[in-house]
Design a protein around this motif. Structure first.
Motif, mmCIF file in Angstrom:
data_model
loop_
_atom_site.group_PDB
_atom_site.id
_atom_site.type_symbol
_atom_site.label_atom_id
_atom_site.label_comp_id
_atom_site.label_asym_id
_atom_site.label_seq_id
_atom_site.Cartn_x
_atom_site.Cartn_y
_atom_site.Cartn_z
ATOM 1 N N VAL A 54 29.745 -39.650 -17.465
ATOM 2 C CA VAL A 54 30.512 -40.713 -18.110
ATOM 3 C C VAL A 54 30.260 -42.050 -17.419
ATOM 4 O O VAL A 54 29.927 -43.055 -18.066
ATOM 5 C CB VAL A 54 32.019 -40.390 -18.088
ATOM 6 N N ILE A 55 30.415 -42.082 -16.102
ATOM 7 C CA ILE A 55 30.291 -43.341 -15.366
ATOM 8 C C ILE A 55 28.859 -43.865 -15.436
ATOM 9 O O ILE A 55 28.627 -45.069 -15.633
ATOM 10 C CB ILE A 55 30.743 -43.152 -13.904
ATOM 11 N N GLY A 56 27.871 -42.958 -15.297
ATOM 12 C CA GLY A 56 26.476 -43.386 -15.338
ATOM 13 C C GLY A 56 26.075 -43.937 -16.686
ATOM 14 O O GLY A 56 25.503 -45.030 -16.787
ATOM 15 N N ALA A 57 26.369 -43.181 -17.749
ATOM 16 C CA ALA A 57 26.002 -43.626 -19.093
ATOM 17 C C ALA A 57 26.779 -44.881 -19.501
ATOM 18 O O ALA A 57 26.227 -45.810 -20.091
ATOM 19 C CB ALA A 57 26.248 -42.500 -20.098
ATOM 20 N N LEU A 58 28.073 -44.915 -19.155
ATOM 21 C CA LEU A 58 28.904 -46.066 -19.502
ATOM 22 C C LEU A 58 28.474 -47.302 -18.723
ATOM 23 O O LEU A 58 28.399 -48.415 -19.267
ATOM 24 C CB LEU A 58 30.372 -45.743 -19.218
ATOM 25 N N ALA A 59 28.174 -47.122 -17.433
ATOM 26 C CA ALA A 59 27.744 -48.254 -16.614
ATOM 27 C C ALA A 59 26.439 -48.834 -17.134
ATOM 28 O O ALA A 59 26.289 -50.063 -17.248
ATOM 29 C CB ALA A 59 27.588 -47.814 -15.158
ATOM 30 N N TYR A 60 25.494 -47.966 -17.481
ATOM 31 C CA TYR A 60 24.209 -48.469 -17.972
ATOM 32 C C TYR A 60 24.377 -49.188 -19.306
ATOM 33 O O TYR A 60 23.865 -50.297 -19.499
ATOM 34 C CB TYR A 60 23.201 -47.330 -18.117
ATOM 35 N N ALA A 61 25.112 -48.557 -20.230
ATOM 36 C CA ALA A 61 25.317 -49.184 -21.538
ATOM 37 C C ALA A 61 26.081 -50.498 -21.406
ATOM 38 O O ALA A 61 25.765 -51.494 -22.071
ATOM 39 C CB ALA A 61 26.068 -48.219 -22.461
ATOM 40 N N TRP A 79 25.206 -45.425 -26.676
ATOM 41 C CA TRP A 79 26.608 -45.030 -26.805
ATOM 42 C C TRP A 79 26.768 -43.581 -27.250
ATOM 43 O O TRP A 79 27.796 -42.954 -26.967
ATOM 44 C CB TRP A 79 27.348 -45.993 -27.726
ATOM 45 N N LEU A 80 25.758 -43.036 -27.911
ATOM 46 C CA LEU A 80 25.769 -41.590 -28.151
ATOM 47 C C LEU A 80 25.666 -40.844 -26.822
ATOM 48 O O LEU A 80 26.313 -39.810 -26.629
ATOM 49 C CB LEU A 80 24.622 -41.176 -29.077
ATOM 50 N N CYS A 81 24.873 -41.369 -25.884
ATOM 51 C CA CYS A 81 24.779 -40.770 -24.548
ATOM 52 C C CYS A 81 26.128 -40.830 -23.831
ATOM 53 O O CYS A 81 26.545 -39.856 -23.193
ATOM 54 C CB CYS A 81 23.716 -41.494 -23.722
ATOM 55 N N VAL A 82 26.820 -41.962 -23.941
ATOM 56 C CA VAL A 82 28.142 -42.090 -23.332
ATOM 57 C C VAL A 82 29.103 -41.071 -23.930
ATOM 58 O O VAL A 82 29.844 -40.376 -23.213
ATOM 59 C CB VAL A 82 28.703 -43.517 -23.515
ATOM 60 N N ASP A 83 29.095 -40.967 -25.240
ATOM 61 C CA ASP A 83 29.979 -40.049 -25.951
ATOM 62 C C ASP A 83 29.727 -38.604 -25.514
ATOM 63 O O ASP A 83 30.667 -37.846 -25.227
ATOM 64 C CB ASP A 83 29.735 -40.199 -27.454
ATOM 65 N N TYR A 84 28.469 -38.235 -25.422
ATOM 66 C CA TYR A 84 28.099 -36.894 -24.967
ATOM 67 C C TYR A 84 28.615 -36.634 -23.548
ATOM 68 O O TYR A 84 29.186 -35.574 -23.260
ATOM 69 C CB TYR A 84 26.573 -36.753 -25.021
#
Length: 411
Positions: A172-179, A287-292
């Motif tokens: 969550v933190i990695g995908a959200l931080a990058y996005a 954001w699909l990555c974040v959701d996953y």
């Protein structure tokens, strides 16, 4: 006198967690270690589309004679990044169970490789350097997981669940931080430099927060298997290799769950495209990555509330998700991006649930003296599934890109 007696009785009835006032240190440390170990891996997968786009041209397939949806595909799919992010880690995981368990050396090596990975990707001017950075990150993740996860067997049983929760938090933190950093136009180089805080945090967690393991094992939950099986440690490579077959019941369901899961993530996510929505094509992927990863985090943190033994059922459900996404990227029939977000969340729940429940079962079913080796071998299963999905994702991605584009079934 009565008060003192009551206090003594309460202490005798207390759980090991209540008696150990410093247990929080181990639980917090393993959560942070899980976060930091998987963080770079997640960031590289979230950045996969952008890394490929930096060094590759985009092809467009269109039919001027028909009203069609134009396909825009990278020549190389994000499956290439997936392979670079998995194969080195898988090779490391294959070797680690048979090497001396020098935990301090292993963690230090993982931290150094993680730093090298972020720097290579951030400062890369050519594709090979960027891929080298992804390789370093993969090796760091593989070394950390095959060392720190088995190391939890020396601590309270809940250390395993906090590690798993931390790895979910990394998603969550990695995908959200990058996005999020991309959304505010932070350069890829600066993003990678910001990420260097996590190897530093990993050092703090392991060498400062985490206590030494001597005498900390929670023996209140006896090993089920050790009641009926000889609990002696494995001796030599031959005995270790013979023992691996008994771990297939844990490894095979986990392998299939991750094979289907990452075939979706790195072969099909990139081709999902909803027009007339609030996100452009690149943002949809991020954001699909974040959701996953949100789904993964929820399920990896839930083992103390929900325990699931039959992991093979989760692999069947994950296969249904493959069928949905494969048909969606060909025919574009889903009327709303929110439906896709819901299915992606479900996909993450299945993957995270398979991971944490597999290792939580092993903590009670595998003799304690064999847990380090057994867990170190079983973590190879998810990497093998991910690696196989990467090899399949690239030709499937390219085949779909060559198909004539189709109109949406819903306008």
């Amino acid at each position: 006198m009565v008060a003192i007696t009551d206090k003594q009785n309460a202490l005798e009835k207390a759980t090991p967690e209540q008696k150990d006032k410093q247990l929080w240190r181990d639980l917090v440390a393993f959560w942070i270690l899980g976060l930091c170990n998987n963080f770079g891996y997640v960031v590289m997968l979230s950045a996969a589309h952008d890394i490929i786009a930096r060094f590759d041209e985009t092809t467009e397939v269109s039919d001027p004679k028909a009203e069609v949806l134009e396909r825009q595909c990278n020549i190389v799919s994000t499956g290439a990044i997936l392979l670079a992010d998995v194969i080195p880690g898988f090779v490391v995981k294959l070797v680690m169970p048979f090497l001396p368990f020098w935990i301090n050396t292993r963690v230090a090596s993982a931290v150094a490789l993680s730093v090298a990975g972020f720097l290579c990707v951030g400062f890369a001017e050519v594709e090979m350097v960027a891929l080298l950075g992804v390789v370093c990150t993969s090796a760091a993740c593989g070394m950390g997981e095959s060392s720190i996860l088995p190391y939890t067997s020396n601590y309270n049983r809940n250390s395993l669940s906090t590690w798993s929760s931390g790895t979910g938090g990394a998603g969550v933190i990695g995908a959200l931080a990058y996005a999020g950093l991309c959304a505010i136009n932070v350069s890829s180089r600066n993003i990678m430099l910001i990420m260097l805080i996590f190897p530093v945090l990993e050092c703090i967690a392991f060498w400062i927060i985490l206590r030494k393991p001597s005498g900390l094992v929670d023996n209140s939950v006896p090993s089920v298997t050790s009641v009926v099986e000889d609990d002696k440690p494995l001796q030599g490579w031959k005995e270790q290799l013979m023992y691996i077959t008994s771990l297939f019941k844990y490894m095979l369901p986990l392998l299939f769950v991750y094979f289907f899961e990452y075939f979706i993530n790195q072969g099909l996510f990139e081709l999902v495209n909803f027009e007339n929505t609030f996100l452009d094509k690149e943002s949809q992927y991020r954001w699909l990555c974040v959701d996953y990863q949100i789904g993964v985090f929820i399920s990896r943190s839930s083992v103390n509330l929900i325990k699931f033994k039959h992991i093979w059922i989760l692999s069947l459900l994950q296969f249904i998700n493959v069928a949905y996404f494969l048909t969606e990227v060909i025919f574009f029939y889903t009327p709303s991006i929110w439906i896709a977000f819901a299915i992606v969340l479900w996909e993450g729940l299945l993957g995270g649930g398979a991971y944490v429940n597999t290792f939580y079962r092993m903590s009670s079913e595998v003799p304690r003296s064999r847990q380090e080796f057994a867990i170190a071998v079983t973590v190879q299963a998810d990497s093998l599934g991910i690696m196989l999905s990467g090899f399949l994702a690239m030709p499937v991605h390219n085949a779909i890109c060559r198909l004539p584009a189709h109109p949406k079934l819903f306008s």
